[in-house]
Motif scaffolding. Structure first.
Motif, PDB file in Angstrom:
ATOM      1  N   ARG A   1      -2.407   4.125   9.536  1.00 30.70           N
ATOM      2  CA  ARG A   1      -1.148   4.832   9.810  1.00 30.70           C
ATOM      3  C   ARG A   1       0.006   3.853   9.601  1.00 30.70           C
ATOM      4  O   ARG A   1      -0.164   2.642   9.768  1.00 30.70           O
ATOM      5  CB  ARG A   1      -1.086   5.325  11.262  1.00 30.70           C
ATOM      6  N   ASP A   2       1.168   4.428   9.318  1.00 30.74           N
ATOM      7  CA  ASP A   2       2.376   3.597   9.327  1.00 30.74           C
ATOM      8  C   ASP A   2       2.704   3.254  10.772  1.00 30.74           C
ATOM      9  O   ASP A   2       2.417   4.042  11.685  1.00 30.74           O
ATOM     10  CB  ASP A   2       3.553   4.350   8.708  1.00 30.74           C
TER      11      ASP A   2
ATOM     12  N   ARG B   1      -2.163  -4.665  12.237  1.00 26.01           N
ATOM     13  CA  ARG B   1      -1.333  -4.446  11.047  1.00 26.01           C
ATOM     14  C   ARG B   1      -1.877  -5.294   9.901  1.00 26.01           C
ATOM     15  O   ARG B   1      -2.227  -6.463  10.090  1.00 26.01           O
ATOM     16  CB  ARG B   1       0.102  -4.850  11.353  1.00 26.01           C
ATOM     17  N   VAL B   2      -1.923  -4.695   8.724  1.00 31.77           N
ATOM     18  CA  VAL B   2      -2.449  -5.443   7.576  1.00 31.77           C
ATOM     19  C   VAL B   2      -1.294  -5.993   6.737  1.00 31.77           C
ATOM     20  O   VAL B   2      -0.164  -5.518   6.826  1.00 31.77           O
ATOM     21  CB  VAL B   2      -3.360  -4.569   6.674  1.00 31.77           C
TER      22      VAL B   2
ATOM     23  N   TRP C   1      -1.076  -0.016   9.662  1.00 32.76           N
ATOM     24  CA  TRP C   1      -1.935  -0.410  10.777  1.00 32.76           C
ATOM     25  C   TRP C   1      -3.257   0.348  10.660  1.00 32.76           C
ATOM     26  O   TRP C   1      -3.280   1.482  10.198  1.00 32.76           O
ATOM     27  CB  TRP C   1      -1.280  -0.042  12.106  1.00 32.76           C
ATOM     28  N   TYR C   2      -4.349  -0.276  11.092  1.00 37.76           N
ATOM     29  CA  TYR C   2      -5.617   0.471  11.176  1.00 37.76           C
ATOM     30  C   TYR C   2      -6.123   0.455  12.610  1.00 37.76           C
ATOM     31  O   TYR C   2      -5.899  -0.488  13.369  1.00 37.76           O
ATOM     32  CB  TYR C   2      -6.669  -0.075  10.206  1.00 37.76           C
TER      33      TYR C   2
ATOM     34  N   GLY D   1      11.070  -0.907  11.528  1.00 40.11           N
ATOM     35  CA  GLY D   1      10.387  -1.496  10.373  1.00 40.11           C
ATOM     36  C   GLY D   1       8.887  -1.337  10.441  1.00 40.11           C
ATOM     37  O   GLY D   1       8.156  -2.097   9.804  1.00 40.11           O
ATOM     38  N   GLY D   2       8.421  -0.367  11.229  1.00 41.77           N
ATOM     39  CA  GLY D   2       6.973  -0.186  11.340  1.00 41.77           C
ATOM     40  C   GLY D   2       6.302  -1.331  12.073  1.00 41.77           C
ATOM     41  O   GLY D   2       5.107  -1.548  11.929  1.00 41.77           O
ATOM     42  N   GLU D   3       7.071  -2.023  12.906  1.00 37.99           N
ATOM     43  CA  GLU D   3       6.512  -3.215  13.542  1.00 37.99           C
ATOM     44  C   GLU D   3       5.748  -2.901  14.822  1.00 37.99           C
ATOM     45  O   GLU D   3       5.091  -3.777  15.377  1.00 37.99           O
ATOM     46  CB  GLU D   3       7.615  -4.255  13.807  1.00 37.99           C
TER      47      GLU D   3
END
Ligand code: GLC
Ligand code: MG
Length: 602
Positions: free
Chosen positions: A154-155, A179-180, A190-191, A160-162
């Protein structure tokens, strides 16, 4: 489960009234099977590298035939980086070199079959290892790719998607998302990993995931295995939208709350396992556990296994689910065959609690026509010889360290023997964990530098974790690594107490725990106790469990009496066939002891 309070009503059926009816004497093998769990790293090491292996297991299988079990379940031995001791699988169809080869696995299965033992292997469907080719492909392919869709990417949230997509933690401690870094070097998606960061959760809505596991089932069935223990069977489907969750997610320690649902309730209140209404407080309120969607997956697997005909190949659910009625949903006629009874494992040394768990389990499984599958120990919990020597008013911890309160070893072993004798008198199947037949305690003083459980590391040592129950087996007192293998240093150190408990110290020794297990298993098998019925005997009280088990057509009733109180108990008139410890001189049953008394059927 916390202790049941004094206000708990007497929730069990009156003495003499039937609680559970006998199975037919020719019921399929798994309905009353006793299955021995081998933790391959720690059972027998053939090559001296300090890690148990498949040839080591094969060489020692005659010990299990002599013990008198029907089958073995092997924890994972597949190719793995071993970040979670093999529950992080890189390749489901290959044996990790530290354990041997696929040929070794074939030889193990063939040898077991020659000895009359069946073999179950471990299936880990909730997650793969991050080294699995699918996960590597997912990382390489980038956001929005079909490769990523096999996992739960997922985002992030925040500008900033942090921030992670939701607030789920990992069972092992720390966040449940990682987070990758994308191929271009930027911080990316992120997974989800409900367990270790190295165990990404699969997306079970994806048809390729479903097909792949059907194929893995066939791969091992074609090699002759008799079934599968299914890891985290209650976790495969997550609630749509992945909503935040503020409750607990843990599996391996006990949550200090009022008590499990279904225990301490009136058993007449049992709602049908087929009800779609989720009882308040049930595990399934958590969006990552026990979602209804898991069941159709197991219906598909059952079809695959049934296509192999008789004797049945089986599925056993590891589902840490409450209440017991929800566990029964995993063993409906077209789903799995067995599900571990973790409420029994979790029950404290308390007669009312145990009787309530026993009755609620039998009755809810009877509604769906399934046997109950009893268990007291496994590779995830404190061994019952130590657990039952802990303060029973406290919840069960996840591991014990040198500076924690130490269990009373003598009391723990005494109760453990009594608990096992109670378990093996019950109708249904049972699982034994390697070494419990020796009365092995937990290693409670292991130096931290040996610890490998990701729980210990992810919680920075706050939670001890499960290494203490995974210590290599003692076979021979006066041998390197207590006969575990030719090498001197096993992967986890063995505590001093293990030397006197080695197999060679107990074999043929009257009163040893090993001989007690052999006697119980032999009697149980000879008289088909696992197929028997259950009624409560009038001796039952707040401190005594007394049950009557009458197998069909055997001309006997077995009364198993467990004394959990302080006062001696006068046994019913009959032949005492086995007891977990010596009876008093006047023939009464001392505290923390179980006796099996045979009554002639008139
Ligand atoms: C199961 C296993 C446990 C493992 C976890 C993640 O609960 O029994 O050992 O760590 O799943 O695969
Ligand atoms: Mg080895």
């Amino acid at each position: 489960m916390g202790a049941v309070s004094d206000a708990t009503p007497q929730t069990v059926t009156a003495p003499g009234a039937i609680v559970h009816r006998a199975d037919s004497p020719d019921a399929p093998w798994w309905r009353d099977a006793v299955i021995y769990q081998i933790y391959p790293r720690s059972w027998a090491d053939s090559d001296g590298d300090g890690i148990g292996d498949l040839p080591g297991i094969t060489a020692r299988l005659p010990y299990l035939r002599d013990l008198g079990v029907e089958a073995v379940w092997l924890s994972p031995f597949y190719v793995s980086p071993m970040r979670d001791a093999g529950y992080d699988v890189t390749d489901y169809r290959t044996v990790d070199p530290c354990f041997g080869t696929l040929d070794d696995a074939d030889r193990l299965v063939d040898t077991a079959h020659d000895l009359g033992l069946k073999v179950l292997v471990d299936l880990v469907p909730n997650h793969t290892s991050t080294e699995h080719e699918w996960f590597r492909a997912a990382l390489a392919a980038g956001p929005g790719s079909p490769e990523r869709d096999r996992y739960i990417f997922r985002d992030g949230t925040g500008s900033g998607g942090e921030d992670p997509p939701n607030n789920w933690p990992s069972v092992f401690g720390g966040p449940g998302w990682t987070r990758v870094t994308e191929q271009d070097g930027t911080a990316g998606q992120w997974y989800l990993h409900i367990f270790d960061v190295s165990q990404p959760d699969l997306n079970w809505h994806h048809p390729e995931v479903r097909e792949e596991f059907h194929d893995i089932l066939r791969f091992w069935c074609d090699r002759g295995v008799d079934g599968f223990r299914v890891d985290v069977a209650h976790g495969l489907i997550k609630r749509d939208g992945l909503p935040d969750w503020h409750g607990a997610v843990g599996l391996y320690d006990e949550i200090d709350e009022e008590g499990p649902l279904g225990v301490g309730r009136d058993v007449e209140d049992l709602w049908s396992p087929d009800s779609d209404v989720l009882p308040h407080g049930a595990t399934g309120e958590a969006p990552m556990w026990d979602q209804d969607g898991v069941h159709e997956i197991y219906r598909g697997w059952r079809k695959v296994l049934d296509s192999y005909g008789e004797p049945d190949r089986i599925l056993c659910a590891e589902a840490w689910v409450k209440p017991v009625q929800r566990v029964a949903r995993y063993v409906r006629g077209d789903e799995m065959h067995q599900a571990f009874n973790f409420d029994f494992l979790d029950a404290h040394w308390d007669a009312r609690q145990l009787r309530t768990v026993i009755e609620a389990s039998l009755r809810s499984n009877d509604v769906v026509g399934a046997p109950t599958t009893w268990v007291l120990s496994n590779h995830d919990v404190i061994r019952h010889a130590s657990r039952l020597g802990l303060d029973q008013s406290r919840p069960r911890p996840n591991g014990i360290r040198a500076d924690d309160p130490q269990p009373d070893a003598v009391l723990g072993l005494r109760r453990a023997r009594a608990a096992t004798a109670l378990m093996l008198a019950l109708p249904g199947g049972a699982y034994l964990y390697q070494g419990e037949e020796l009365g092995l305690p937990e290693h409670t003083t292991m130096p931290d530098e040996y610890r490998q459980d990701p729980t210990f590391h992810r919680t920075k040592g706050q939670v001890t974790g499960r290494d203490g129950c995974r210590v290599p087996m003692p076979w021979v007192k006066d041998a390197p690594s207590l006969g575990f293998g030719p090498g001197g240093s096993p992967w986890l150190p063995q505590p001093e107490a293990y030397a006197d408990l080695a197999v060679d110290q107990q074999e043929g020794v009257d009163g040893s725990t090993l001989e007690l297990y052999r006697a119980l298993l032999h009697y149980r098998r000879t008289h088909r106790i696992g197929h028997g019925s259950l009624t409560w005997d009038a001796l039952s009280s707040d401190t005594v469990i007394a049950l009557r088990n009458t197998p069909e057509g055997r001309g006997l009733t077995l009364v198993a009496v467990t004394n959990l109180g302080a006062e001696p108990v006068r046994l019913p008139v009959g032949e005492v066939v086995i007891s977990s410890g010596p009876l008093a001189d006047d023939g009464t049953l001392p505290s923390d002891t179980t006796a099996w008394v045979r009554l002639p059927v008139t």
